[in-house]
Structure formats: structure tokens, C-alpha cells
Scaffold this active site. Structure first.
Site, PDB file in Angstrom:
ATOM      1  N   ASN A   9      37.281 -20.930  -2.240  1.00  0.00           N
ATOM      2  CA  ASN A   9      37.016 -21.896  -3.307  1.00  0.00           C
ATOM      3  C   ASN A   9      36.133 -21.204  -4.342  1.00  0.00           C
ATOM      4  OD1 ASN A   9      36.262 -24.027  -4.910  1.00  0.00           O
ATOM      5  ND2 ASN A   9      34.964 -25.021  -3.367  1.00  0.00           N
ATOM      6  N   TRP A  10      36.732 -20.865  -5.474  1.00  0.00           N
ATOM      7  CA  TRP A  10      35.975 -20.125  -6.494  1.00  0.00           C
ATOM      8  C   TRP A  10      34.997 -21.030  -7.247  1.00  0.00           C
ATOM      9  CZ3 TRP A  10      39.838 -16.333  -9.410  1.00  0.00           C
ATOM     10  CH2 TRP A  10      40.359 -15.426  -8.479  1.00  0.00           C
ATOM     11  N   LYS A  11      35.123 -22.333  -7.076  1.00  0.00           N
ATOM     12  CA  LYS A  11      34.278 -23.296  -7.801  1.00  0.00           C
ATOM     13  C   LYS A  11      34.341 -23.002  -9.318  1.00  0.00           C
ATOM     14  CE  LYS A  11      31.331 -23.627  -3.779  1.00  0.00           C
ATOM     15  NZ  LYS A  11      30.153 -24.233  -3.215  1.00  0.00           N
ATOM     16  N   HIS A  96      35.832 -32.477  -2.194  1.00  0.00           N
ATOM     17  CA  HIS A  96      34.749 -31.519  -1.917  1.00  0.00           C
ATOM     18  C   HIS A  96      33.404 -32.238  -2.112  1.00  0.00           C
ATOM     19  CE1 HIS A  96      32.082 -28.062  -2.347  1.00  0.00           C
ATOM     20  NE2 HIS A  96      33.016 -27.363  -1.730  1.00  0.00           N
ATOM     21  N   GLU A  98      30.798 -31.409  -3.557  1.00  0.00           N
ATOM     22  CA  GLU A  98      30.253 -31.338  -4.918  1.00  0.00           C
ATOM     23  C   GLU A  98      30.905 -32.385  -5.807  1.00  0.00           C
ATOM     24  OE1 GLU A  98      30.920 -27.156  -5.354  1.00  0.00           O
ATOM     25  OE2 GLU A  98      29.311 -26.777  -3.905  1.00  0.00           O
ATOM     26  N   GLU A 168      32.814 -29.692   6.210  1.00  0.00           N
ATOM     27  CA  GLU A 168      31.801 -28.924   5.480  1.00  0.00           C
ATOM     28  C   GLU A 168      30.491 -29.708   5.475  1.00  0.00           C
ATOM     29  OE1 GLU A 168      33.741 -26.032   2.587  1.00  0.00           O
ATOM     30  OE2 GLU A 168      33.586 -27.921   1.530  1.00  0.00           O
ATOM     31  N   GLY A 174      26.589 -23.436   0.223  1.00  0.00           N
ATOM     32  CA  GLY A 174      25.888 -22.689  -0.824  1.00  0.00           C
ATOM     33  C   GLY A 174      24.409 -22.511  -0.551  1.00  0.00           C
ATOM     34  N   SER A 214      28.642 -21.656   3.947  1.00  0.00           N
ATOM     35  CA  SER A 214      28.021 -20.321   4.049  1.00  0.00           C
ATOM     36  C   SER A 214      28.711 -19.407   5.059  1.00  0.00           C
ATOM     37  CB  SER A 214      26.527 -20.455   4.363  1.00  0.00           C
ATOM     38  OG  SER A 214      25.875 -21.204   3.358  1.00  0.00           O
ATOM     39  N   GLY A 235      33.181 -20.521  -0.015  1.00  0.00           N
ATOM     40  CA  GLY A 235      32.764 -20.591  -1.410  1.00  0.00           C
ATOM     41  C   GLY A 235      32.274 -19.236  -1.882  1.00  0.00           C
ATOM     42  N   GLY A 236      30.950 -19.039  -1.850  1.00  0.00           N
ATOM     43  CA  GLY A 236      30.319 -17.830  -2.392  1.00  0.00           C
ATOM     44  C   GLY A 236      30.991 -16.533  -1.969  1.00  0.00           C
TER      45      GLY A 236
HETATM   46  C1  PEP Z   1      32.600 -24.443  -0.388  1.00  0.00           C
HETATM   47  O1  PEP Z   1      32.582 -24.281  -1.580  1.00  0.00           O
HETATM   48  O2  PEP Z   1      33.429 -25.211   0.100  1.00  0.00           O
HETATM   49  C2  PEP Z   1      31.646 -23.712   0.461  1.00  0.00           C
HETATM   50  C3  PEP Z   1      31.694 -23.870   1.744  1.00  0.00           C
HETATM   51  O3  PEP Z   1      30.737 -22.901  -0.184  1.00  0.00           O
HETATM   52  P1  PEP Z   1      29.827 -21.741   0.492  1.00  0.00           P
HETATM   53  O4  PEP Z   1      30.735 -20.899   1.339  1.00  0.00           O
HETATM   54  O5  PEP Z   1      29.266 -20.982  -0.682  1.00  0.00           O
HETATM   55  O6  PEP Z   1      28.765 -22.410   1.305  1.00  0.00           O
END
Ligand code: PEP
Length: 255
Positions: A9-11, A96, A98, A168, A174, A214, A235-236
Site C-alpha cells: 500500500n503506497w498510500k 483502511h 486511515e 491491521e 506506521g 509495520s 505500507g512503509g
Molecule cells: C498499511 O498501510 O496498511 C500498513 C500496514 O502500513 P505500515 O506497514 O507502514 O504499518
């Protein structure tokens, strides 16, 4: 045995088209050796066309990060499921945390978006998960149960078998804090039991449940080796070809 699925997920990244093209080029090279793991990347809407083109003739699928449930009409600024499909996408992330936290996503809008995605032949990745406060006050299972029961209400077995669930925990997204493999497995097992109760055991046994929060190469094997963890929503670490490939490599070794 269920397969493994790693989705990035590039957000809201990267800002620059050239950076996105460079990332695609690096991902294409680094992911080429992996043929067993299902892989997807989910860039921002403006990158969908370019990223689909970049990964044409590879086993890297592309997904969007959201959609609107109406197909066309006077809904300025929205993007519909048929538009995402016609850009070449296979997946769409829905609900998600966010989106729930900053953009008013509810379990009912998750249901509407999931319905629209399925109608357009997109595979929804539906996100659920509790906040730290909900975990600490002991209501995490109630929260996740409500997200699944309401967000996935009314779908047929044929429809639900196309849905991927991503667990999640909001406190792990994040933040660098990861749920321990045991904490994640406990919730994944709970979600699978819930899916069996709401739909059927055979559907629940086949559904992919991803962990997100993470995930990085250093913790991927411990998480992905849990019985009910079928992959990761990343994500990251999906923004660097080396770290994303490291996670895919962990998955590949477990298949
Ligand atoms: C996500 O964006 O769904 C996520 C899990 O982010 P991260 O891996 O950065 O915690």
C-alpha cells in the site's frame, strides 16, 4: 494449503511520477525471481495507469486504495469501480484504518464499496482492526466482529470467496510497533472462526487473511509462518524495492 499474498500500500507516496517509475523498475527486477507468492502493489489513483503498464506481463498485480460506490454521475472528485477496473486493476483496498480515521469511512460504507468492487469484478481487500484504546479496554474482538459482520453483510458465498480480509491493528500501522506473531495469530484465528460462523467453514478455510502493521523483512517470517496468517498488507516497507522483495522472499520460502 492456502497460498501467500503480499500487497503493498503506497498510500500518498511518491509525489513525483519519476520516483514512481523508478520504484516500478526496481520492483520489477527484484520481484522477478518469485513465482509462487501472489503479489500486488496499490499506488495512488493517478499512478494506476502507469503502474499497470509497468507491470504488464509480470505476476505483479495492481490495486487501488479506495473507490466510490456509484459508477458514474455528479460525484466530483470520486473514482468508481469500473474506472479502476478499466485502468487494468485487479484489487482495491477498502476500509483502511486511515480512511476510517480521517475520511469518515464506516462499516456501512465499507459494505457499499465492497459491493461495488465485486460488481465490477475487482477483488476487495477489506481492512479491519482495533485501536490501542479498544485493545486495552478489552473490546478488540467485539470491534473486529462488528466490522466484519456489518462490512461484509449480505454477500453470497460466491461473492465472499473473492474477498481478502486484512487484519491491521491501528496501533501497529506506521508506528514501528508490530503485533507479536502470537497476538496476530490469535486475531487471525478469531477472524477465520467468525467467517466460518457468518458464511461457512469451507469458505473460511479458503479465504486469505493478511496481517498489516509495520511488517518488514526482519519480522515477516515470524508473522507469515503463523497458521492463519496468509500474507501481509505492507505500507512503509512497500516503498523500497529491497524491503518489499525481502518480505515477498519470506513468503516464498513458506509456500
Ligand atoms: C498499511 O498501510 O496498511 C500498513 C500496514 O502500513 P505500515 O506497514 O507502514 O504499518
Amino acid at each position: 494449503m492456502r497460498t501467500k499474498f503480499i500487497a503493498g500500500n503506497w498510500k500518498l507516496n511518491p509525489v513525483d511520477g519519476q520516483q514512481a517509475r523508478d520504484l516500478c523498475r526496481q520492483l520489477k527486477a527484484r520481484l522477478a525471481p518469485f513465482s509462487k507468492t501472489m503479489i500486488a502493489v496499490c499506488p495512488p489513483f493517478v499512478g494506476l495507469g502507469m503502474v499497470n503498464e509497468a507491470f504488464r506481463d509480470t505476476n505483479i498485480a495492481v490495486g487501488a486504495q479506495n473507490l466510490y460506490w456509484e459508477e458514474t454521475g455528479a460525484f466530483t472528485g470520486e473514482i468508481s469501480a469500473p474506472m479502476i477496473k478499466s485502468a487494468g486493476c485487479t484489487y482495491v483496498i477498502i476500509g483502511h484504518s486511515e480512511r476510517r480515521q480521517y475520511f469518515g469511512e464506516t462499516n456501512e460504507t465499507v459494505r457499499l464499496r465492497t459491493q461495488a468492487a465485486l460488481k465490477a469484478d475487482l477483488l476487495p481487500i477489506v481492512c479491519v482492526g482495533e485501536t490501542l484504546n479498544e485493545r486495552e479496554s478489552g473490546v478488540l474482538k467485539e470491534v473486529v466482529s462488528e466490522q466484519i459482520r456489518e462490512g461484509l453483510r449480505g454477500f453470497s458465498e460466491a461473492e465472499i470467496s473473492k474477498v481478502v480480509v486484512a487484519y491491521e491493528p491501528v496501533w501497529a500501522i506506521g508506528t514501528g510497533k508490530t503485533a507479536s506473531p502470537a497476538q496476530a495469530q490469535e486475531m487471525h484465528q478469531y477472524i477465520r472462526e467468525l467467517l466460518a460462523e457468518v458464511f461457512s467453514q469451507s469458505i473460511a478455510d479458503k479465504m486469505l487473511i493478511l496481517y498489516g502493521g509495520s511488517v518488514k523483512p526482519e519480522n515477516a517470517t515470524d508473522l507469515l509462518s503463523q497458521a492463519d496468517i496468509d500474507g501481509a498488507l505492507v505500507g512503509g516497507a512497500s516503498l523500497k524495492a529491497d524491503s518489499f522483495a525481502g518480505i515477498v522472499s519470506s513468503a516464498e520460502e513458506l509456500i
